[in-house]
Design a protein around this motif. Structure first.
Motif, short mmCIF file in Angstrom:
data_model
loop_
_atom_site.label_atom_id
_atom_site.label_comp_id
_atom_site.label_asym_id
_atom_site.label_seq_id
_atom_site.Cartn_x
_atom_site.Cartn_y
_atom_site.Cartn_z
N LEU A 195 0.82 -0.99 0.03
CA LEU A 195 0.21 -0.25 0.01
C LEU A 195 0.74 1.43 0.16
O LEU A 195 2.49 0.94 0.17
CB LEU A 195 -1.21 0.43 1.45
N ASP A 196 0.61 1.92 -0.31
CA ASP A 196 0.64 3.58 -0.54
C ASP A 196 1.48 4.25 0.64
O ASP A 196 2.44 4.75 0.98
CB ASP A 196 0.01 5.26 -0.57
N ASP A 197 1.00 3.71 1.86
CA ASP A 197 1.37 4.13 3.60
C ASP A 197 2.85 3.28 3.94
O ASP A 197 2.98 2.98 4.97
CB ASP A 197 -0.03 4.17 4.69
N GLY A 198 3.04 2.01 3.26
CA GLY A 198 3.85 0.96 3.05
C GLY A 198 3.92 0.12 4.26
O GLY A 198 4.35 -1.59 4.19
N GLN A 199 2.02 -0.20 4.01
CA GLN A 199 1.78 -1.68 4.90
C GLN A 199 1.48 -2.50 3.74
O GLN A 199 1.45 -2.50 2.25
CB GLN A 199 0.22 -1.43 5.21
N ARG A 200 1.83 -4.12 3.77
CA ARG A 200 1.93 -4.94 2.57
C ARG A 200 0.70 -5.98 3.69
O ARG A 200 0.46 -6.27 4.41
CB ARG A 200 2.75 -5.85 3.15
N ILE A 201 -0.05 -6.38 2.64
CA ILE A 201 -1.16 -7.07 2.82
C ILE A 201 -0.50 -8.40 2.16
O ILE A 201 -0.21 -9.02 0.43
CB ILE A 201 -2.39 -6.69 1.95
N GLN A 202 -0.32 -10.12 2.37
CA GLN A 202 0.22 -11.30 1.89
C GLN A 202 -0.92 -11.72 1.42
O GLN A 202 -1.72 -11.85 2.50
CB GLN A 202 1.58 -11.58 2.55
N ALA A 203 -1.07 -12.51 0.54
CA ALA A 203 -2.08 -13.72 0.43
C ALA A 203 -1.64 -14.07 -0.75
O ALA A 203 -0.59 -14.39 -1.32
CB ALA A 203 -3.16 -12.94 -0.50
#
Length: 528
Positions: free
Chosen positions: A312-320
């Motif tokens: 995400l733009d704010d650096g968060q990661r969503i791993q799937a």
């Protein structure tokens, strides 16, 4: 407290009510107890056994408290934000002590999945209550000033809100009480707190609609909430995949901006893109899709082939376990002096929804573009009494537009067709008064015009997909071992983003459904 209790909408029969109570826990509540309060981050669904509860819109600096409705024994409390995760904007206060059954969010989703008749009734009630709350509880979100983007976002997500003209008495009063000046516009007031120069992202954060990580595993991330992305999310979640749906702006993509879709299977009388989007969003929520918008995606991390991550733009990661890319394309803008200024003032639109065309009844307007969206917009505006100048670069109206539209456009007395023409100038001081166009051969014409509706195509939103194979125009190449598979084995591309796609709503929906089948195949085969 002012106001009259509104109808509560569909109700559960005794047997349905009893079945739903098995998903919760019984508890006693006292007179004056607040089951949830405006501003809470979340709340539970409550079934009223013997207690009675008032649903109240709290008082603000400019409005008194208002009773929305009173629920008694046999009723249930809750509406769409039970599923969306939006912060609470009403207060539930016990007025008769008694017993309730508290059904938590996880248990409620299980009930919706397991009890079809109860699910249908609850969803109908949630939608009806949201419509009531949009008119009676709008002070939870007040938008002030010229704010077409904010109003479109709030409308797309069915957010209860009100809009105020800053020059109106209510607008001036709200600005004074919130300490706002004209330099702060557009502004939004959320639960009494003012957001200056507000954006959809700021409003979403204040309402609790932005992405918040939790401990629940994610099987599928769908990026882009147009028809293809919505279809992928619905099919994924309905088939047991834990699904997250992200979009950088709102819900519905370009389809949500279509005034009327008349060739979509199952809707012989047509359906607006806005209505189709709302139905799809509620369907996705029913199956447990976690929707976050606006939520901008910056990139794709393919370091782990089996667990791609969306950054995400704010650096968060969503791993799937899999990703479906459905970011479509963004609108092209002609290179015309003053375009950006008139865009900011709201005189230039990229959609023809009811919200966009409102105010242009019996006004001179221009539509530029030669595909179906432009034709639908021209007919929608003309139906409201507008005089429409349809400006098309190509020499033939029929080249890119369906015949059912071209026949009606040619026959309409309020639509004038300018083929082989391009827009070259915009005139007016803040408010548009006319435009200039140049015809093939160099002839210039001047046309009275108060707004331009622009439908000249789009470019793929594929910049975030680093590491994937693209065609020469930036669209994503598909066709690996599985349908719609990209050059990365667990990443799939659908809709307008996909190279060679047919730009139709039905095709996009088919892509979304087909991609989920490929996701299941990839996961079952443990493809590298």
């Amino acid at each position: 407290m002012t106001g009259v209790a509104a109808p509560r909408g569909p109700v559960l029969n005794d047997e349905q009510f009893r079945r739903l109570t098995t998903y919760g826990a019984e508890e006693h509540v006292e007179l004056g107890q607040e089951l949830y309060t405006s501003g809470d981050e979340k709340y539970d669904c409550f079934l009223l056994l013997t207690a009675a509860v008032d649903i109240v819109r709290d008082a603000t600096a400019v409005e008194p408290a208002r009773l929305i409705y009173r629920g008694g024994p046999g009723d249930f409390l809750g509406e769409l934000n039970l599923l969306t995760g939006q912060h609470v904007y009403l207060t539930a206060r016990v007025v008769t002590a008694g017993t309730v059954v508290r059904v938590g969010a996880t248990a409620l989703r299980r009930a919706l999945a397991e009890q079809d008749d109860v699910a249908d009734l609850l969803l109908a009630a949630f939608r009806e209550r949201r419509e009531v709350f949009r008119t009676t509880a709008g002070s939870a979100l007040v938008i002030v000033g010229p704010a077409a983007e904010l109003r479109t976002y709030a409308t797309q997500l069915l957010l209860p809100h009100s809009w105020l003209d800053p020059s109106s008495p209510a607008g001036r009063s709200t600005m004074a009480s919130a300490g706002l000046t004209t330099d702060d516009l557009p502004a939004a007031v959320v639960h009494g707190s003012a957001l200056r120069n507000a954006t959809p992202g700021a409003v979403a954060q204040a309402l609790g609609l932005t992405y918040r990580p939790d401990r629940r595993p994610v099987d599928l991330v769908v990026v882009g909430a147009g028809p293809a992305g919505l279809a992928a999310a619905v099919y994924g979640a309905s088939e047991g995949l834990s699904t997250v749906l992200l979009d950088r702006s709102g819900i519905g993509g370009q389809a949500a901006r279509s005034a009327r879709i008349e060739n979509y299977l199952g809707f012989p009388h047509g359906i607006s893109g806005e209505d189709l989007t709302r139905l799809a969003m509620v369907q996705a929520l029913k199956f447990g899709v976690r929707i976050h918008a606006p939520c901008a995606v910056a990139g794709l991390d393919l370091a782990d082939d089996r667990r791609p991550a969306v950054v995400l733009d704010d650096g968060q990661r969503i791993q799937a376990r899999a990703v479906i890319a459905a970011t479509g394309a963004h609108y092209r803008r002609p290179d015309v002096p003053g375009w950006a200024a008139f865009e900011r003032s709201g005189c230039i639109r990229y959609a023809a929804t009811d919200l966009d065309v409102r105010g242009y009844d019996h006004q001179p307007v221009a539509v530029i573009g030669g595909a179906n969206s432009a034709g639908q917009a021209a007919l929608s505006l003309a139906a409201r009494g507008a005089t429409v100048e349809l400006i098309i670069r190509g020499a033939d109206l029929e080249a890119r537009m369906s015949s059912y539209l071209t026949d009606r456009i040619r026959a309409h007395p309020r639509i004038r067709i300018h083929t082989g023409s391009t827009i070259c100038s915009l005139d007016g001081d803040g408010t548009m008064t006319s435009i200039g166009a140049v015809r093939r051969g160099g002839q210039r014409i001047r046309l009275d015009c108060t707004a331009v509706f622009c439908f000249i195509g789009a470019d793929p939103v594929s910049g975030w997909l680093s590491g994937l194979a693209l065609d020469g125009d930036g669209f994503v190449l598909t066709g690996g071992r599985l349908p719609l598979q990209t050059s990365a084995s667990r990443v799939f591309a659908v809709g307008d983003l996909r190279s060679g796609s047919t730009k139709r709503v039905a095709t996009a929906v088919g892509d979304g459904a087909g991609a989920v089948s490929s996701v299941h195949a990839a996961l079952a085969a443990r493809l590298p």
